[in-house]
Every structure is written in C-alpha cells, then in structure tokens.
Design a protein around this motif. Sequence first.
Motif, PDB file in Angstrom:
ATOM      1  N   PRO A 449       2.173  -2.626   4.112  1.00 30.73           N
ATOM      2  CA  PRO A 449       0.839  -3.058   3.639  1.00 30.73           C
ATOM      3  C   PRO A 449       1.000  -3.984   2.431  1.00 30.73           C
ATOM      4  O   PRO A 449       1.926  -3.825   1.627  1.00 30.73           O
ATOM      5  CB  PRO A 449       0.170  -1.746   3.243  1.00 30.73           C
ATOM      6  CG  PRO A 449       0.916  -0.679   3.970  1.00 30.73           C
ATOM      7  CD  PRO A 449       2.326  -1.168   4.085  1.00 30.73           C
ATOM      8  N   HIS A 450       0.121  -4.938   2.304  1.00 31.08           N
ATOM      9  CA  HIS A 450       0.216  -5.893   1.201  1.00 31.08           C
ATOM     10  C   HIS A 450       0.213  -5.184  -0.150  1.00 31.08           C
ATOM     11  O   HIS A 450       0.863  -5.633  -1.099  1.00 31.08           O
ATOM     12  CB  HIS A 450      -0.930  -6.907   1.274  1.00 31.08           C
ATOM     13  CG  HIS A 450      -0.738  -7.935   2.340  1.00 31.08           C
ATOM     14  ND1 HIS A 450       0.038  -9.063   2.158  1.00 31.08           N
ATOM     15  CD2 HIS A 450      -1.199  -8.006   3.617  1.00 31.08           C
ATOM     16  CE1 HIS A 450       0.032  -9.789   3.256  1.00 31.08           C
ATOM     17  NE2 HIS A 450      -0.710  -9.175   4.164  1.00 31.08           N
ATOM     18  N   SER A 451      -0.495  -4.083  -0.232  1.00 30.08           N
ATOM     19  CA  SER A 451      -0.581  -3.375  -1.507  1.00 30.08           C
ATOM     20  C   SER A 451       0.747  -2.776  -1.944  1.00 30.08           C
ATOM     21  O   SER A 451       0.946  -2.464  -3.116  1.00 30.08           O
ATOM     22  CB  SER A 451      -1.625  -2.256  -1.396  1.00 30.08           C
ATOM     23  OG  SER A 451      -1.263  -1.337  -0.362  1.00 30.08           O
ATOM     24  N   GLN A 452       1.688  -2.618  -1.004  1.00 30.25           N
ATOM     25  CA  GLN A 452       2.973  -1.999  -1.322  1.00 30.25           C
ATOM     26  C   GLN A 452       4.098  -3.010  -1.512  1.00 30.25           C
ATOM     27  O   GLN A 452       5.194  -2.638  -1.951  1.00 30.25           O
ATOM     28  CB  GLN A 452       3.369  -1.023  -0.212  1.00 30.25           C
ATOM     29  CG  GLN A 452       2.426   0.150  -0.036  1.00 30.25           C
ATOM     30  CD  GLN A 452       2.857   1.061   1.093  1.00 30.25           C
ATOM     31  OE1 GLN A 452       3.987   1.001   1.563  1.00 30.25           O
ATOM     32  NE2 GLN A 452       1.942   1.918   1.540  1.00 30.25           N
ATOM     33  N   ARG A 453       3.870  -4.257  -1.172  1.00 27.72           N
ATOM     34  CA  ARG A 453       4.976  -5.212  -1.121  1.00 27.72           C
ATOM     35  C   ARG A 453       5.545  -5.527  -2.502  1.00 27.72           C
ATOM     36  O   ARG A 453       6.760  -5.571  -2.682  1.00 27.72           O
ATOM     37  CB  ARG A 453       4.532  -6.490  -0.402  1.00 27.72           C
ATOM     38  CG  ARG A 453       4.227  -6.231   1.064  1.00 27.72           C
ATOM     39  CD  ARG A 453       3.866  -7.482   1.831  1.00 27.72           C
ATOM     40  NE  ARG A 453       3.521  -7.152   3.207  1.00 27.72           N
ATOM     41  CZ  ARG A 453       3.205  -8.037   4.147  1.00 27.72           C
ATOM     42  NH1 ARG A 453       3.191  -9.337   3.837  1.00 27.72           N
ATOM     43  NH2 ARG A 453       2.906  -7.643   5.366  1.00 27.72           N
ATOM     44  N   ASP A 454       4.696  -5.774  -3.495  1.00 29.43           N
ATOM     45  CA  ASP A 454       5.189  -6.094  -4.829  1.00 29.43           C
ATOM     46  C   ASP A 454       5.963  -4.921  -5.417  1.00 29.43           C
ATOM     47  O   ASP A 454       7.025  -5.111  -6.034  1.00 29.43           O
ATOM     48  CB  ASP A 454       4.030  -6.467  -5.750  1.00 29.43           C
ATOM     49  CG  ASP A 454       3.495  -7.866  -5.478  1.00 29.43           C
ATOM     50  OD1 ASP A 454       4.106  -8.571  -4.640  1.00 29.43           O
ATOM     51  OD2 ASP A 454       2.487  -8.245  -6.083  1.00 29.43           O
ATOM     52  N   GLN A 455       5.451  -3.712  -5.218  1.00 31.68           N
ATOM     53  CA  GLN A 455       6.154  -2.541  -5.739  1.00 31.68           C
ATOM     54  C   GLN A 455       7.503  -2.366  -5.054  1.00 31.68           C
ATOM     55  O   GLN A 455       8.485  -1.980  -5.687  1.00 31.68           O
ATOM     56  CB  GLN A 455       5.301  -1.289  -5.544  1.00 31.68           C
ATOM     57  CG  GLN A 455       5.956  -0.018  -6.094  1.00 31.68           C
ATOM     58  CD  GLN A 455       6.329  -0.160  -7.567  1.00 31.68           C
ATOM     59  OE1 GLN A 455       5.501  -0.560  -8.388  1.00 31.68           O
ATOM     60  NE2 GLN A 455       7.585   0.136  -7.912  1.00 31.68           N
ATOM     61  N   ALA A 495       6.485 -11.117  -8.299  1.00 37.00           N
ATOM     62  CA  ALA A 495       6.356  -9.687  -8.609  1.00 37.00           C
ATOM     63  C   ALA A 495       7.320  -9.258  -9.701  1.00 37.00           C
ATOM     64  O   ALA A 495       7.092  -8.260 -10.382  1.00 37.00           O
ATOM     65  CB  ALA A 495       6.604  -8.858  -7.350  1.00 37.00           C
TER      66      ALA A 495
END
Length: 900
Positions: A449-455, A495
């Motif tokens: 999910p896009h919300s997890q990619r930077d992390q 990120a």
Amino acid sequence: MAIGGKRQQEPTDAPDAQLTVTDTGNAAATSGATAVTGYRSPHPETNGVPTVPGVSQTGDATATEGGLANTGYIHTNQLTVVQRRWPREPAAWPHQIGVIPSKAQAFQHRSEANWLRAAIDGGGTAVLGQILTGMGGVGKTQLAADYARTTWKDGSLDLLVWVTASGRSPVVSGYAQAGVELCRANPEDPEQAARAFLAWLTPKAAAEPCRWLIVLDDIADPDDLRDLWPPVSPYGRTLATTRRRDAALTSEGRRRIEVGLFTATESITYLSAFLAGHDRHEPPDQLTALAHDLGHLPLALSQAAAYLIDSGEDVAAYRGLLAARSTALADTAPDRLPDDQATSLAAAWSLSIDRADTLRPVGLARPMLHLAAQLDPNGIPQTVLTSQPALTHLGQHLSGESHQISSRDAVRALRALHRLHLIEHDRDAPHQAVRVHQLIQRATRDSLPHSQRDQMVRTAADAVLAAWPATGVDAAAAARLRANSDAVVHNGEDALYQPTMHQALFRTGKSLGETGQVNAAVEYFSHLLDVAHRCLGIDHPDSLATWRHLATSRAEAGDMAGAVAALESVLEHMLQILGPDHPDTLVTQNNLAKWRGATGDEAGAVATLELLLEHMLQFLGPDHSDTLTARNDLAWWQGQAGDEAGAIAAFEHLQIDQERVLGRNHPDTLMSAGNLAWCRGAAGDAAKALTELEPLVERTLQALGPDHRTTLATTHTYAIQLAATGNFASAVTTLESVVTRMLRALDPDHPDIFYARSNLATYKAQTGDFPTAVAEYEQLIEQAMRVLGSGNRITLYIQQALANCRGEAGDAAGAAAAFAELLDSMVRVLGDNHSDVLAARYARAGWQGEAGDAAGAADAFAELLEDVELVLGESHDDTLATREALAHWQGQASGETSDS
C-alpha cells in the motif's frame, strides 16, 4: 440415460384423464448407462386410481457394455437393477494422455534442453527422474513440452502422459484417466484407478515393455505427490517442472536441473524473432538494453514483445515506461497475454509468495521479501536481513501480540523464499548471500500500500546502516553495502530526507572516501547536497553537514585550496545557525584547520587546533571520538611544522587513550601509530621507526585487510623508513606491492597513489636505475598536470623529485634550472617561507654548485640561511645543514678564485 418419445398428460381432475405415450424414437446407451424408449414409471393415477398408460409405436432401445435397455412400459413401485460394467479394451500403443502445451512464439532452443536430453537419454548414466526447477517465468514448462513433443514425434515413446500437477486432485485425475484407458480401471473410483495405473507402470517380467514418459507440470507442493511419483523403471522416464527446490523432490533417484534466465544472446535472438514475426524491427542496442531492463526473464520478454506489437510503441518508449517509478508493473503488460499464458508478469509470483508464507516460520516470508525488495538485486549481505531493524520489522508483521524474532527466524524465512525460487540464498557468499530478481522486487514493491512504502524504504535504510561495521570493513564488503544503500535511495530517495536525512546517506558517502573512491565521493556528496537543498533547505543542519562532507571529499581528491574555501563558507553558516559549541561546528573547524595545513599553513593549523582542542575538551569531553581525532591532527601538524619532538610526545599520549577508548586495532588507533612512526623517522630515528613499523604493518594487515587505506599508508611509511636507512632495494620491493594494491583499491587518480609512485621512482633512482625513474616521473607529472593542475601541491612535489633525479643522474645544471623554474610556482602556491620552498631553494643551490657555479651556490646558501634562521631558528637541523652547505661552497668558491 437416453430417452426417446413424447409424453402427453391430461389434467388430473378430468374424469377421463389418462397417460398416452406414442411415436417414441430410438434410444441407445453404452458403458453402463440406461436406455429407455416408451415410458418408465412413476405409475400415473386418475383421482387416486391407478391408470395403465397407453403405449404404442415405441422405438428400438439398445444397450452395450453393461447398459439397461427398455422399450415399451415398465411399472413397479421399486425397481432395483444391478448393471455390470463391461471393461473397456485397453488403448493401443502408442498412446497419449493429456495435452502438451503449444510451442511459444519464437521458441528458443536453450542449453538447458541439451542438458535435459543428455540427462534423460544418457544411456547407462541416465537418471530416470528429472526435476526442472527455477523461478516463475523462466520457461520450465516450455522446455518440458519441447522435450515431450520431440520425443513423441521421433517414435521413442509408447506412452506419453502430460499431467498438470498444481495440486493432488489434478494429478489423481490424470492418472485415473490413464488407468481407465490403459488398465480397464473403474472411472468412478479415481484414487483406485490412479493406483492401478502406477502399478501398471511398474515393470513386470512377463509383460511387454512399455516406453513411457510421465510429465508432471508445475508441482506446487511436494506433499501433493506423496505416493503418486511414477515408479522407477528401465523403460520409463519422469519429467517434472516446479518452482520448488525442497529436498523431498529429489529422493528416489530424481535429479534437479536448474533452469535459469536467458543469456544476453538468447534474449536478443528471442526479441528479434518475436518482433520480426510481426514485421517489427528495432535497433539491436535498444533490444539489448530492454533485455537488461527485464533481467533476461523469458516471461517478461514475451509480454514486453506482445505489448510493443499491440501498442505500436517503440522500444525506447517502452523502456521509458518501465523506468518510471510511478508505473506499476501491471501497466507494462499487454491487454491479451501471448502464448496462452495464464498470468501477467505482475501476478506471476503471488501464489509462490502465498505458499512461502505458510512455511515455517509461518508469516515471515512475505515481510522478509518486502524488505529484500528495497535492496540490491545483485547481492544483499545476510547481516542486513538479520540486523535488529530487520528483526523488528518481521515481528511487527505477525498477527496478535508482538513477537520476539531471532536471527535464526530471519534466516529460516530466507530459506522459505529460497525454496520457492523467490530469492537465491547462498550461505557461502556472505557479502552477496541473497539475490532477488529485479522484477520480483518490483512486483513486491507494487503490492505494498502507498501508505507503507516510505516506511519500508526507511526500514531498509535502517537495516543497511545497522549492518555497517564501525571498524574493519574490507573494500568488498563496503562496496556491497554501498550498493544496497544506493538501491534503497533509488526506490524512495525523498523518504530518506523526511523528517531529517537518514544517516545511511552520510555513511555511504564516507565509505567512498574511506576506501579511496575520492572522486566518486565528490560526485556523491554533490548530488546529496542538491537533494538536501531541495528537500530541507540550504540552512538545515543536515544540509550544512552534507556541505562539509563535500568539501572534505574535495580535499581528499587533491583540491585542498577549493576545500578550504568551501569549509570557510560552511563554518560561517554553522556559526550563525548552530552556534560555536555545536559538535558539527567543532568538526568543521577541525577539518578547516587540517586542510589549511595541507595547503602549506602548518603553523596556522597548529595554532587553530590548539585552541579548538581546548573547546572540544570542554564541550565534548576527552574521550569523544572527535576530540581524539583533533589530537591526532594537532600532533601531525606539529610534526609537519618542524616540532617532531612535540609531535612524538603527543602521539605517544594519544596512543594510550585511543587503545583505552577505541581499542588497539581500531582504524584510528592504527593510523595514529603509523603517524607516530613517521614522526620518528622525520626526527632522524629511522631505526626505531622501523622497529615499531614492522609489527604495526602486520597488525594493521590482520585488522583491516591488505587494501584498507590505513594499511596502505602504514606500509608506505615502512618503505620510506627502509629507504631512510639506505635499504633502497627493499624499499622498492615494498612500495611496488603498495602501488599495485593502491591501483586495485583506490581511484587511479587518488593523491596517495601519486605520492607512492613518486617515492617509488625516487628509490629506483637511488638504486642506480635513473632511466626508469626519469621515465616514470615524466609519465606521473603528465597525469598530475591533467588531473590536479600545475599549481597543485602534489604536482609540485613530483616535479621536485624529478629535478633531483636529473641531478642524481649527472645533469646538475638541468636540475638547477628545473628548480629555478619550479620555485616561481611553489612561492605562488605555498609562500616564501614554506618548508617545501626552503627545501627547494636548498636543492637548487646545491645543484648550482654541482654544476660548477660554486660562487653562485655560496651566495644562494647565504641568502637561504637568513630565511631559515628566521623561520626555523638557529638550532634547527635544517638551519645547521644550510650553514654547513654554505661553508662548503664558500670553500669551493675560494678554491676556484685561487685557481683562476
């Protein structure tokens, strides 16, 4: 059941209702079925009174092989018929069961096909069971189909069975069909029919030999084949394809054949042939690049070729689509897949990931692949994937309460992925233990999910940083860690700048400098600074730190003057923004003083470092690493400024503290030990320096490896002290080894290499090999002029050495003229009173005398003596040597006058 006839029924409330059946046709049944023409119960009734139906003109009913035939009318409340099924006759040979997949467009004959045929048809050495294994999309099924098709066509088989083995049920069904067709097995009991077929395959003494080939395509789980593997037979062969590589697959004499990617040549040939079949022709260089972009994966190449044909785009445009990080892998697939392919590239590995995640330790394979997908596809050190940040990440993805994950759990997760061919895991390659195909990585990243990619990007950077040893990392390990850091940056650079710059970014750049890749370090930090300015702003502390690293890298690359100017600007900003006591401000002051000394201001460097050290002791403490570094730099420039005794004392005290705080084999401890030995030699005690250097070289070699910069520098110092004791032959041998290792480990234009090659030429001259020495100097000066420029201190150093070499070779006049010309540049760069300038004036005067101008030499030494006494003092060794030379040439000039 087959039924012929017409059925008419009046309403049941009519008084004369009855059932009439007329004009029925014929009916036939086989293989145990029932044939009825006419009427078969239930018994019709009228107002509760049974009525006999009217049946006329019924057709013929025929039954064979145990069927039931009826013509007319049968009435009974309960009819039980036991029908005997008559066995079918076994199918004649040759016989094929199952459908061989069609040949793919532009099918490539590969080396694996030759290996397969040799393995199966190898005469007395043949292995009767072969397992084609490889990652999804490498073409295992096509290779198996090619072998089956070819073997069937050339008459080598009596029986060919092709079974889809994606589960136990289709295997049983395929075997059952064979049992029915070949063994008269009961089709209503598939398990029994399958067992009958396997028993039939077992060779029997009295039976006619049957040459068979069983192909089990796409085994998903070895457990599905429990008790279903074909028997070992001298007449039969088993060929299986699978993504698995479990040990259970290769029992009972079966052998695994690894199916890899296309070679570069195979990829180009395939793409060219596929496109040419549709009247498309693309430049070979573009096809080569596309094959590389797709990692030479056959499935990817076929879908890319289909996309090109369907879309009409050229290869360059498609490559641009692939390169865009905003493009999902699914968007690069054609609308209709070629060659009857069932899944697109983006979904090719989803089932494998699901299965890997069910293997022990359950639930860890998927998050492990998420992490590996952010790193270098060509090799990830196992220490990265078993680091504490990696273990924390794995634990967070297990359901329920938080779990404590061990490094063993992480390795077992890697093995689960390895078993499904999602990664390659090699325990014997510590720096490149894990390899992942770039398209598996991309599909995995797309699934997040896009919300997890930077992390996920920051977690990968955490893992790389945690795996980076604080000391003693060799060049190969450092290069592999840098490659993984670069991969993380490529997958999500922005990120790593939020909320602050990730420390892995700085560690990567510093590693370039530590391993001698100084030009690469300059380029790296230049890019880093641009991104920092864009993401954080010019005055952000991380931007200022990056600016400092860039300036230091420029100095390491030989541009000391440019570095000093940059550091002065950095320091000005830091003083305004961070204040004078901030650790970054103190480090920048230290770097500025150090590189000012390198430009010729040794005394200024000493004065600045003395004040700075007091500040560091107050704000950082005596055991802080930056404080210890400042003490090393201060001692070094004391020695360079002529205070060898003070430098020796300072290094001796520093060694005690470094061994206590950092350890005896820390790179900084070893470096200062080498500096101490250098100062002893500079003070005239070469014998003691050699005594310390011999064990130090070995210690450094063991601790840091042969190609570490500190090892190279220490060995270089050892060669210098050998020459100082007159052992030029050993100095040459030692330094030749150092130069070879430097050229292997450092940038070819690294300043350390210039110094080492210059000294090597000098020592060759001392052994009498002047022609070789002169030739090497001239080549070295040409390179230095091109890389560093005419005014660089390193270039000037080499020019001085060449001038001295000419004099040693007998050309005293040429040496004197060379020094006279060189002094103009040295004064401009270093100043009138720099020690190198004074040394060059001494050399020029000496060669002037050797050339026959004793009076001119005496005048030059007299002028030099005034300046030396002023700069160094009347009792300095260089002052005493100058006074002695003056007396000598004055005597020589007096003798010349008397003779005249």
